[in-house]
Design an enzyme around this catalytic site. Structure first.
Site, PDB file in Angstrom:
ATOM      1  N   CYS A  54       0.789  -1.231   0.000  1.00 36.04           N
ATOM      2  CA  CYS A  54       0.000   0.000   0.000  1.00 36.04           C
ATOM      3  C   CYS A  54       0.820   1.279   0.000  1.00 36.04           C
ATOM      4  CB  CYS A  54      -0.956   0.121   1.173  1.00 36.04           C
ATOM      5  SG  CYS A  54      -2.033  -1.283   1.331  1.00 36.04           S
ATOM      6  N   GLY A  60       1.143  -0.439  -4.866  1.00 37.90           N
ATOM      7  CA  GLY A  60      -0.100  -1.210  -4.846  1.00 37.90           C
ATOM      8  C   GLY A  60      -0.913  -0.915  -6.089  1.00 37.90           C
ATOM      9  N   ASN A  94      -0.816   1.840   5.663  1.00 42.01           N
ATOM     10  CA  ASN A  94       0.219   1.010   5.064  1.00 42.01           C
ATOM     11  C   ASN A  94       0.922   0.272   6.193  1.00 42.01           C
ATOM     12  OD1 ASN A  94       3.473   1.700   3.536  1.00 42.01           O
ATOM     13  ND2 ASN A  94       2.274  -0.143   3.513  1.00 42.01           N
ATOM     14  N   GLY A  95       0.914  -1.047   6.116  1.00 41.79           N
ATOM     15  CA  GLY A  95       1.556  -1.838   7.163  1.00 41.79           C
ATOM     16  C   GLY A  95       0.709  -3.038   7.496  1.00 41.79           C
ATOM     17  N   CYS A 117      11.984  -0.985   7.528  1.00 41.11           N
ATOM     18  CA  CYS A 117      12.044  -2.172   6.651  1.00 41.11           C
ATOM     19  C   CYS A 117      13.158  -1.989   5.624  1.00 41.11           C
ATOM     20  CB  CYS A 117      10.704  -2.356   5.946  1.00 41.11           C
ATOM     21  SG  CYS A 117      10.769  -3.613   4.668  1.00 41.11           S
ATOM     22  N   TYR A 177      14.210  -2.686  -2.700  1.00 44.02           N
ATOM     23  CA  TYR A 177      13.347  -2.981  -3.844  1.00 44.02           C
ATOM     24  C   TYR A 177      12.089  -2.131  -3.956  1.00 44.02           C
ATOM     25  CZ  TYR A 177       9.875  -5.673  -6.536  1.00 44.02           C
ATOM     26  OH  TYR A 177       8.901  -6.054  -7.408  1.00 44.02           O
ATOM     27  N   SER A 212      14.232  -4.077 -11.868  1.00 42.78           N
ATOM     28  CA  SER A 212      14.525  -4.147 -10.437  1.00 42.78           C
ATOM     29  C   SER A 212      16.008  -4.122 -10.103  1.00 42.78           C
ATOM     30  CB  SER A 212      13.871  -5.391  -9.836  1.00 42.78           C
ATOM     31  OG  SER A 212      14.232  -6.533 -10.595  1.00 42.78           O
ATOM     32  N   ASP A 217      20.409  -8.734  -9.773  1.00 38.99           N
ATOM     33  CA  ASP A 217      19.046  -8.368  -9.370  1.00 38.99           C
ATOM     34  C   ASP A 217      19.100  -7.917  -7.919  1.00 38.99           C
ATOM     35  OD1 ASP A 217      16.405  -7.823  -9.674  1.00 38.99           O
ATOM     36  OD2 ASP A 217      15.751  -9.881  -9.981  1.00 38.99           O
ATOM     37  N   ASP A 218      18.019  -7.248  -7.507  1.00 37.09           N
ATOM     38  CA  ASP A 218      18.004  -6.687  -6.151  1.00 37.09           C
ATOM     39  C   ASP A 218      17.761  -7.751  -5.096  1.00 37.09           C
ATOM     40  OD1 ASP A 218      15.298  -6.556  -7.480  1.00 37.09           O
ATOM     41  OD2 ASP A 218      14.789  -6.379  -5.367  1.00 37.09           O
ATOM     42  N   CYS A 222       7.469 -12.380   6.220  1.00 42.89           N
ATOM     43  CA  CYS A 222       7.300 -11.021   6.746  1.00 42.89           C
ATOM     44  C   CYS A 222       5.923 -10.925   7.403  1.00 42.89           C
ATOM     45  CB  CYS A 222       7.388  -9.987   5.626  1.00 42.89           C
ATOM     46  SG  CYS A 222       7.036  -8.311   6.218  1.00 42.89           S
ATOM     47  N   CYS A 235      14.684  -3.281  10.376  1.00 42.68           N
ATOM     48  CA  CYS A 235      14.093  -4.610  10.491  1.00 42.68           C
ATOM     49  C   CYS A 235      14.830  -5.498   9.500  1.00 42.68           C
ATOM     50  CB  CYS A 235      12.600  -4.601  10.169  1.00 42.68           C
ATOM     51  SG  CYS A 235      11.912  -6.282  10.193  1.00 42.68           S
ATOM     52  N   CYS A 252      13.089 -10.906   7.863  1.00 41.15           N
ATOM     53  CA  CYS A 252      12.994 -11.939   6.824  1.00 41.15           C
ATOM     54  C   CYS A 252      14.375 -12.453   6.414  1.00 41.15           C
ATOM     55  CB  CYS A 252      12.239 -11.394   5.611  1.00 41.15           C
ATOM     56  SG  CYS A 252      12.933  -9.868   4.986  1.00 41.15           S
TER      57      CYS A 252
HETATM   58  S1  SF4 Z   1      10.462  -8.833   7.775  1.00 43.39           S
HETATM   59 FE1  SF4 Z   1      11.620  -8.165   5.947  1.00 43.39          FE
HETATM   60  S2  SF4 Z   1      10.113  -7.360   4.503  1.00 43.39           S
HETATM   61 FE2  SF4 Z   1       9.125  -7.507   6.526  1.00 43.39          FE
HETATM   62  S3  SF4 Z   1       9.374  -5.487   7.465  1.00 43.39           S
HETATM   63 FE3  SF4 Z   1      11.082  -6.733   8.144  1.00 43.39          FE
HETATM   64  S4  SF4 Z   1      12.716  -6.346   6.631  1.00 43.39           S
HETATM   65 FE4  SF4 Z   1      10.787  -5.636   5.733  1.00 43.39          FE
END
Ligand code: SF4
Length: 480
Positions: free
Chosen positions: A20, A46, A122-123, A257, A263, A304, A366-367, A403, A454, A457
């Protein structure tokens, strides 16, 4: 993301997807036009549906449309039937929580004792199921299974019980997860960002009007100027022609994030003071330092991998070339189930430039890489076009875990990198070698530390408690 996606984009469809864009316009004239331009600018976040909620001086009017912003709103613009008013909010949806239809698209609007209340978010609220059950017990009706509807009802309840500031503050304690959100309460507007700052949110000025948006590019395109980021844990109130920072409630540990820089975000956006283009270029440069290779050309996976590939080429001194032509006129989404059809789909969208590729040792950049199925096809395309070697370089560390904070990566079984060495991944996708940017290289590229990002992932350790997963703090204690 479903394990067998029906809507398959041969280039980006198997990448993680954003969930979003939000925009808020607090102005003195025609909010719809500004929201429309901003939503078009932020279309990459989005494409499923869009909506606006605009205060007309008496009530808030809602208009939601399917698909791309320009297509969805076109009939309403042509017939002059767009919502009128000077202040409003807008939303582009990519669904990660709740059903994928127009009812589940933002903004959400409810009628409360404080007047009409609309929310664009968004989130992802990680405790939204428990909160929905709690509200249902109290008789609150729900139209959707979305976390945004829960969030709006929690805010409405808390504001009714405690007033604006205390109600928004207690809502922040109740709502766990990620949110960059814009709330409209009649003619007043509020920008909210969760205490860890997962998703971006930035404040700007357009003439005498104010704008808040997911990315700074939306402010640029309107000819506005950036004021600053909405801080993690901050609520900004817009009323009486100006804005005030109503709440400051940051977490001591931030969690921006990392994928925004890798990306999702536009390269021309600046997020939390770091330009996305610059971060991507540096990631590519770090990747070249960490995993050099003897090759003739560096080519990106379009679009990308472009900036990271440029960074790789600049650092390594290997020539940068566009070896793959991307057909910009093919549809965004192919509905072509079945492996053979997907091969055709990717050929329609990507074709090698033979004179560039033939007889060359290639670094393909690629990213990020999720399932690896698309990358495998691209490696095959390059080999068929006569590449003698294909070395894949990825501008981010391997994704190994889901995620829970707003990106559409929900199951572990989709990640090619999970429990596999780089050699094993290379064998699966048919490359001569594969290498990923290190965690240190990623942080250097973005210009932030692990206490600001963060990395859930990538590490399978999350900054917020998620049922069945390891928390960052808990992992640190376990290792002590
Ligand atoms: S888990 Fe990965 S994609 Fe999700 S917010 Fe954290 S860094 Fe971003």
């Amino acid at each position: 993301m479903a394990s067998q996606p029906q809507n398959f984009d041969p280039i980006t469809g198997l990448k993680p997807s954003e969930n979003c864009a939000v925009v808020g316009y607090y102005g003195t004239s025609g909010a719809f036009d500004k929201l429309y331009v901003s939503l078009r600018t932020l279309q990459h976040r989005g494409q499923e549906a869009s909506g606006v909620a605009i205060f007309d001086g008496r009530r808030v009017n809602l208009l939601k449309v399917d698909g791309y912003v320009f297509e969805g709103f076109r009939p309403y613009i042509e017939s002059g039937q767009v919502p009128q008013g000077n202040t409003g909010i807008g939303h582009n949806r990519y669904s990660t929580a709740g059903q994928k239809n127009l009812t589940g698209a933002g903004p959400f609007l409810i009628s409360t004792s404080n007047g009409d209340m609309a929310l664009a978010h968004n989130g992802e609220i990680v405790n939204h199921n428990a909160l929905r059950e709690e509200l249902k017990e109290k008789g609150v009706p729900f139209l959707t299974k979305t976390d945004t509807e829960v969030m709006l009802n929690i805010i409405a309840r808390e504001m009714k019980l405690k007033g604006t500031r205390a109600g928004l503050r207690s809502s922040m304690d109740i709502l766990k997860g990620s949110y960059s959100a814009i709330l409209l309460v009649q003619g007043k507007m509020y920008a909210l960002r969760d205490p860890m700052g997962f998703r971006p949110l930035i404040l700007g000025k357009v003439g005498n009007d104010y704008i808040v948006a997911s990315e700074s590019s939306a402010i640029d395109v309107l000819g506005g100027t950036i004021i600053r980021d909405v801080d993690p844990g901050e609520v900004i109130e817009f009323m009486d022609g100006t804005y005030t920072s109503l709440i400051k409630n940051p977490s001591p540990r931030l969690s921006h994030c990392m994928f925004e820089w890798v990306y999702f975000a536009r390269p021309d956006s600046i997020i939390d003071k770091q330009e996305v283009y610059d971060a991507r270029l540096k990631m590519g440069m770090e990747l070249a330092k960490e995993f050099p290779v003897t090759a003739d050309i560096v080519i990106p996976v379009p679009d990308s991998g472009r900036t990271q590939a440029l960074g790789y080429a600049l650092q390594s001194g290997i020539e940068y070339s566009e070896g793959l032509f991307k057909n910009r006129y093919s549809e965004r989404t192919f509905i072509m189930p079945g492996e053979n059809n997907r091969d055709t789909a990717i050929k329609i969208k990507l074709n090698p430039i033979k004179s560039v590729v033939e007889g060359k040792r290639i670094v393909l950049v690629d990213d990020s890489i999720v399932r690896g199925t698309t990358m495998k096809r691209i490696v095959g395309i390059l080999r068929n076009a006569g590449a003698t070697e294909v070395h894949v370089r990825i501008g981010a560390p391997p994704i190994i875990s889901p995620c829970y904070f707003g990106i559409d990566m929900k199951t572990r079984d989709q990640f090619i990198a999970l429990n596999k060495s780089m050699e094993e991944v290379a064998q699966i996708i048919g490359a001569d070698s594969v290498a990923y940017l290190s965690m240190n290289g990623l942080m250097k590229g973005i210009g932030m530390t692990e206490r600001e990002l963060c990395l859930g992932c990538l590490t399978a350790r999350y900054p917020i408690k998620v049922e069945g997963e390891l928390e960052v703090r808990q992992a640190t204690l376990d290792q002590a």
